[in-house]
Scaffold this motif. Structure first.
Motif, PDB file in Angstrom:
ATOM      1  N   ASP A  31       0.798  -1.219   0.000  1.00  0.00           N
ATOM      2  CA  ASP A  31       0.000   0.000   0.000  1.00  0.00           C
ATOM      3  C   ASP A  31       0.835   1.276   0.000  1.00  0.00           C
ATOM      4  O   ASP A  31       0.272   2.370   0.088  1.00  0.00           O
ATOM      5  N   TYR A  32       2.148   1.148  -0.107  1.00  0.00           N
ATOM      6  CA  TYR A  32       3.034   2.283   0.082  1.00  0.00           C
ATOM      7  C   TYR A  32       4.031   2.434  -1.057  1.00  0.00           C
ATOM      8  O   TYR A  32       4.534   1.453  -1.606  1.00  0.00           O
ATOM      9  N   ALA A  33       4.301   3.680  -1.380  1.00  0.00           N
ATOM     10  CA  ALA A  33       5.507   3.969  -2.136  1.00  0.00           C
ATOM     11  C   ALA A  33       6.707   3.771  -1.212  1.00  0.00           C
ATOM     12  O   ALA A  33       6.656   4.112  -0.028  1.00  0.00           O
ATOM     13  N   ILE A  34       7.773   3.203  -1.744  1.00  0.00           N
ATOM     14  CA  ILE A  34       8.984   2.951  -0.971  1.00  0.00           C
ATOM     15  C   ILE A  34      10.120   3.734  -1.607  1.00  0.00           C
ATOM     16  O   ILE A  34      10.462   3.499  -2.768  1.00  0.00           O
ATOM     17  N   CYS A  50      12.877   4.968  -5.959  1.00  0.00           N
ATOM     18  CA  CYS A  50      11.543   4.819  -5.389  1.00  0.00           C
ATOM     19  C   CYS A  50      10.737   3.843  -6.226  1.00  0.00           C
ATOM     20  O   CYS A  50      10.916   3.767  -7.450  1.00  0.00           O
ATOM     21  N   ILE A  51       9.852   3.103  -5.557  1.00  0.00           N
ATOM     22  CA  ILE A  51       8.880   2.263  -6.239  1.00  0.00           C
ATOM     23  C   ILE A  51       7.494   2.749  -5.852  1.00  0.00           C
ATOM     24  O   ILE A  51       7.194   2.951  -4.676  1.00  0.00           O
ATOM     25  N   SER A  52       6.648   2.944  -6.847  1.00  0.00           N
ATOM     26  CA  SER A  52       5.340   3.544  -6.648  1.00  0.00           C
ATOM     27  C   SER A  52       4.367   2.580  -5.991  1.00  0.00           C
ATOM     28  O   SER A  52       4.373   1.378  -6.260  1.00  0.00           O
ATOM     29  N   ALA A  53       3.495   3.114  -5.124  1.00  0.00           N
ATOM     30  CA  ALA A  53       2.412   2.327  -4.545  1.00  0.00           C
ATOM     31  C   ALA A  53       1.292   2.068  -5.533  1.00  0.00           C
ATOM     32  O   ALA A  53       0.493   1.161  -5.332  1.00  0.00           O
ATOM     33  N   VAL A  54       1.203   2.857  -6.599  1.00  0.00           N
ATOM     34  CA  VAL A  54       0.099   2.778  -7.535  1.00  0.00           C
ATOM     35  C   VAL A  54       0.253   1.601  -8.483  1.00  0.00           C
ATOM     36  O   VAL A  54      -0.653   0.784  -8.635  1.00  0.00           O
ATOM     37  N   ASP A  55       1.412   1.504  -9.134  1.00  0.00           N
ATOM     38  CA  ASP A  55       1.608   0.452 -10.129  1.00  0.00           C
ATOM     39  C   ASP A  55       2.960  -0.230 -10.024  1.00  0.00           C
ATOM     40  O   ASP A  55       3.329  -1.007 -10.910  1.00  0.00           O
ATOM     41  N   ARG A  56       3.715   0.075  -8.982  1.00  0.00           N
ATOM     42  CA  ARG A  56       5.034  -0.495  -8.713  1.00  0.00           C
ATOM     43  C   ARG A  56       6.072  -0.099  -9.770  1.00  0.00           C
ATOM     44  O   ARG A  56       7.088  -0.778  -9.933  1.00  0.00           O
ATOM     45  N   LYS A  76       8.585 -11.764   2.986  1.00  0.00           N
ATOM     46  CA  LYS A  76       9.329 -11.249   4.128  1.00  0.00           C
ATOM     47  C   LYS A  76       9.014  -9.795   4.429  1.00  0.00           C
ATOM     48  O   LYS A  76       9.539  -9.248   5.402  1.00  0.00           O
ATOM     49  N   ASN A  77       8.174  -9.179   3.587  1.00  0.00           N
ATOM     50  CA  ASN A  77       7.850  -7.759   3.734  1.00  0.00           C
ATOM     51  C   ASN A  77       9.135  -6.933   3.832  1.00  0.00           C
ATOM     52  O   ASN A  77       9.259  -6.043   4.677  1.00  0.00           O
ATOM     53  N   THR A  78      10.054  -7.246   2.952  1.00  0.00           N
ATOM     54  CA  THR A  78      11.363  -6.608   2.944  1.00  0.00           C
ATOM     55  C   THR A  78      11.674  -6.116   1.542  1.00  0.00           C
ATOM     56  O   THR A  78      11.429  -6.815   0.555  1.00  0.00           O
ATOM     57  N   HIS A  79      12.213  -4.921   1.476  1.00  0.00           N
ATOM     58  CA  HIS A  79      12.572  -4.285   0.227  1.00  0.00           C
ATOM     59  C   HIS A  79      14.088  -4.121   0.183  1.00  0.00           C
ATOM     60  O   HIS A  79      14.720  -3.838   1.205  1.00  0.00           O
ATOM     61  N   ASP A 100       2.044   6.539   2.005  1.00  0.00           N
ATOM     62  CA  ASP A 100       0.827   5.756   1.821  1.00  0.00           C
ATOM     63  C   ASP A 100       0.139   6.094   0.508  1.00  0.00           C
ATOM     64  O   ASP A 100      -0.183   7.256   0.244  1.00  0.00           O
ATOM     65  N   GLY A 101      -0.088   5.060  -0.303  1.00  0.00           N
ATOM     66  CA  GLY A 101      -0.935   5.169  -1.478  1.00  0.00           C
ATOM     67  C   GLY A 101      -0.453   6.081  -2.574  1.00  0.00           C
ATOM     68  O   GLY A 101      -1.244   6.509  -3.412  1.00  0.00           O
ATOM     69  N   SER A 102       0.833   6.346  -2.620  1.00  0.00           N
ATOM     70  CA  SER A 102       1.362   7.404  -3.460  1.00  0.00           C
ATOM     71  C   SER A 102       2.198   6.882  -4.616  1.00  0.00           C
ATOM     72  O   SER A 102       2.657   5.737  -4.628  1.00  0.00           O
TER      73      SER A 102
END
Length: 124
Positions: A31-34, A50-56, A76-79, A100-102
């Motif tokens: 659900d998040y941009a990273i 950065c990786i987008s929350a919208v479309d990765r 693993k919920n790891t980036h 969030d959601g960006s």
């Protein structure tokens, strides 16, 4: 409890590689941009990737394109940020952050959650 922890930094010679990890707890990266940011002594914090929350979709700063690559382990919920062909100019504290959601704004001030940072030092 929402937490981010960056790790994997260290000392490496120019031309070497490091893998940085950003582990999340209390929420899902889905659900998040990273974003990855770095800050060298006396310098402003700057966006790395950065990786987008919208479309990765992924984005990389001009100085790291072709050298750095992101990936995620959803189980693993790891980036991860894979850093190759490192240069002394890459020396900085590296932070992961989420929004969030960006999509991926470049300015650090837009990101709500931050890891503690991990030091990367590249020597000649």
């Amino acid at each position: 409890d929402v937490q981010l922890q960056a790790s994997g930094g260290g000392l490496v010679q120019a031309g070497g590689s490091l893998r940085l990890s950003c582990a999340a707890s209390g929420f899902s990266f889905d659900d998040y941009a990273i974003g990855w940011f770095r800050q060298a002594p006396g310098k402003e914090r700057e966006g790395v990737s950065c990786i987008s929350a919208v479309d990765r979709s992924t984005y990389y700063g001009d100085s790291v394109k072709g050298r750095f690559t992101m990936s995620s382990d959803n189980a693993k919920n790891t980036h991860y940020l894979f850093m190759n062909y490192l240069r002394p100019a890459d020396t900085a504290v590296y932070f992961c952050a989420t929004l969030d959601g960006s999509t991926c704004p470049t300015a650090p001030r837009y990101y709500g959650h931050w890891g503690q940072g991990t030091q990367v030092t590249v020597s000649n």
